[in-house]
Enzyme design. Structure first.
Site, PDB file in Angstrom:
ATOM      1  N   HIS A  10      -2.504  -2.094  13.794  1.00 47.25           N
ATOM      2  CA  HIS A  10      -1.727  -2.714  12.592  1.00 47.25           C
ATOM      3  C   HIS A  10      -2.570  -3.276  11.675  1.00 47.25           C
ATOM      4  CE1 HIS A  10       1.244  -5.521  11.106  1.00 47.25           C
ATOM      5  NE2 HIS A  10       1.830  -4.475  10.644  1.00 47.25           N
ATOM      6  N   GLU A  37      -3.057   1.860  11.089  1.00 43.01           N
ATOM      7  CA  GLU A  37      -1.899   1.653  10.251  1.00 43.01           C
ATOM      8  C   GLU A  37      -2.415   0.914   8.856  1.00 43.01           C
ATOM      9  OE1 GLU A  37       1.578  -0.820   8.296  1.00 43.01           O
ATOM     10  OE2 GLU A  37      -0.325  -1.408   9.380  1.00 43.01           O
ATOM     11  N   ASP A  39      -0.935  -0.543   4.844  1.00 48.65           N
ATOM     12  CA  ASP A  39      -0.068  -0.485   3.763  1.00 48.65           C
ATOM     13  C   ASP A  39      -0.632  -0.184   2.329  1.00 48.65           C
ATOM     14  OD1 ASP A  39       2.047  -1.983   5.185  1.00 48.65           O
ATOM     15  OD2 ASP A  39       0.605  -3.420   5.217  1.00 48.65           O
ATOM     16  N   HIS A  52      -1.107  -5.666   1.900  1.00 44.24           N
ATOM     17  CA  HIS A  52       0.384  -5.741   2.175  1.00 44.24           C
ATOM     18  C   HIS A  52       1.276  -6.484   1.309  1.00 44.24           C
ATOM     19  CE1 HIS A  52       3.938  -7.507   4.297  1.00 44.24           C
ATOM     20  NE2 HIS A  52       3.831  -6.502   5.035  1.00 44.24           N
ATOM     21  N   GLU A 125       2.183   2.953   5.177  1.00 42.95           N
ATOM     22  CA  GLU A 125       3.108   2.507   4.559  1.00 42.95           C
ATOM     23  C   GLU A 125       3.209   2.304   3.128  1.00 42.95           C
ATOM     24  OE1 GLU A 125       6.241  -1.121   4.816  1.00 42.95           O
ATOM     25  OE2 GLU A 125       4.579  -1.053   6.383  1.00 42.95           O
TER      26      GLU A 125
END
Length: 271
Positions: A10, A37, A39, A52, A125
């Site tokens: 993450h 992962e 953003d 993020h 994301e």
């Protein structure tokens, strides 16, 4: 013994290194994470960067709204010192690596995945709402196309999947790149999808840890509809064990090395 869930780092190994820095992702790859992962947000001059928050104060020494800034402006800030604010005062410490302090572009992360030396998945994301709306998805597909990852050939899968809390974002992606896997992130499961179904075209369910802790039966429901379940954000050992026991397919964690260790121990004891 069920199949071990994949471990997805993450924002990189963000418990150890500043989130979304190249150092955090390299550390996750070295730890053996199955996937990474990130953003993504769009700069004022059209670059996708791995950040993020809408504002940049929390993870940099700059101020303001990211979408109003050009990439060159973002590159002038320090994106890592917040994690260890006393590092510069340690005379015995090594000089900070640029990988710990430079804003990370999606392009750099994509090339890192490509050059990892082993298969590594990437979960991206898209952050919404944003002033650029669907331009985020278009720029994302353009970037993936440069690596041949937006439109996988029949019988193959892209190493990339795209996640969002926004159904509209996933719908745009379905139009732009129908072969790309998508994940609907959920901090609560909408009533119409509590049976484990998902919106048309969405590949995987992305419930929070809180959801599968309160409703572990949701995992089986999603599986019965043919959907994998990728859970975020799982850091405590007890939660890792719980996620394994209820059969989740992927664990998204700030602590990929520790998560892999816990799963390996479970496998050894139960295998």
């Amino acid at each position: 013994m069920g199949k071990l869930p994949k471990v997805v780092a993450h924002r990189g190994s963000s418990d150890d290194s500043p989130e979304h820095t190249l150092a955090a992702y390299r550390r996750a790859i070295e730890a053996g994470a199955d996937g990474l992962e990130c953003d993504v947000r769009l700069t004022a001059d059209g670059h996708l960067v791995c950040v993020h928050d809408r504002r940049i104060e929390r993870t940099s020494n700059g101020h303001g709204v990211l979408s109003t800034m050009r990439l060159a402006e973002l590159e002038a800030f320090d994106w890592g010192s917040w994690k260890n604010p006393w590092a510069d005062l340690d005379d015995e410490a090594d000089l900070p690596s640029p990988d710990l302090r430079k804003v990370l572009t999606l392009e750099t992360l994509l090339s890192t995945v490509r050059d990892a030396g082993r298969p590594v998945e990437l979960a991206i994301e898209t952050k919404h709402p944003t002033r650029y709306a669907g331009l985020v998805e278009r720029r994302l597909i353009e970037a993936l196309d440069r690596y041949g990852w937006a439109h996988p050939k029949v019988g193959t899968e892209s190493p990339v999947r795209v996640m969002s809390f926004s159904w509209l974002s996933l719908r745009r992606l379905r139009v732009l790149a129908p072969g790309l896997r998508t994940v609907l992130l959920m901090d609560r499961v909408p009533l119409r999808f509590r049976d484990g179904s998902l919106p048309t075209g969405v590949s995987y369910a992305g419930p929070s840890l809180e959801i599968v802790t309160a409703h572990p039966e949701y995992v089986d429901r999603a599986h019965k509809h043919g959907h994998q379940v990728h859970v975020w954000t799982v850091n405590a050992e007890a939660d890792v064990r719980h996620c394994h026991d209820i059969g989740v397919d992927a664990i998204i964690s700030d602590r990929p090395a520790a998560t892999l260790k816990t799963l390996a121990q479970m496998s050894a004891l139960r295998g």
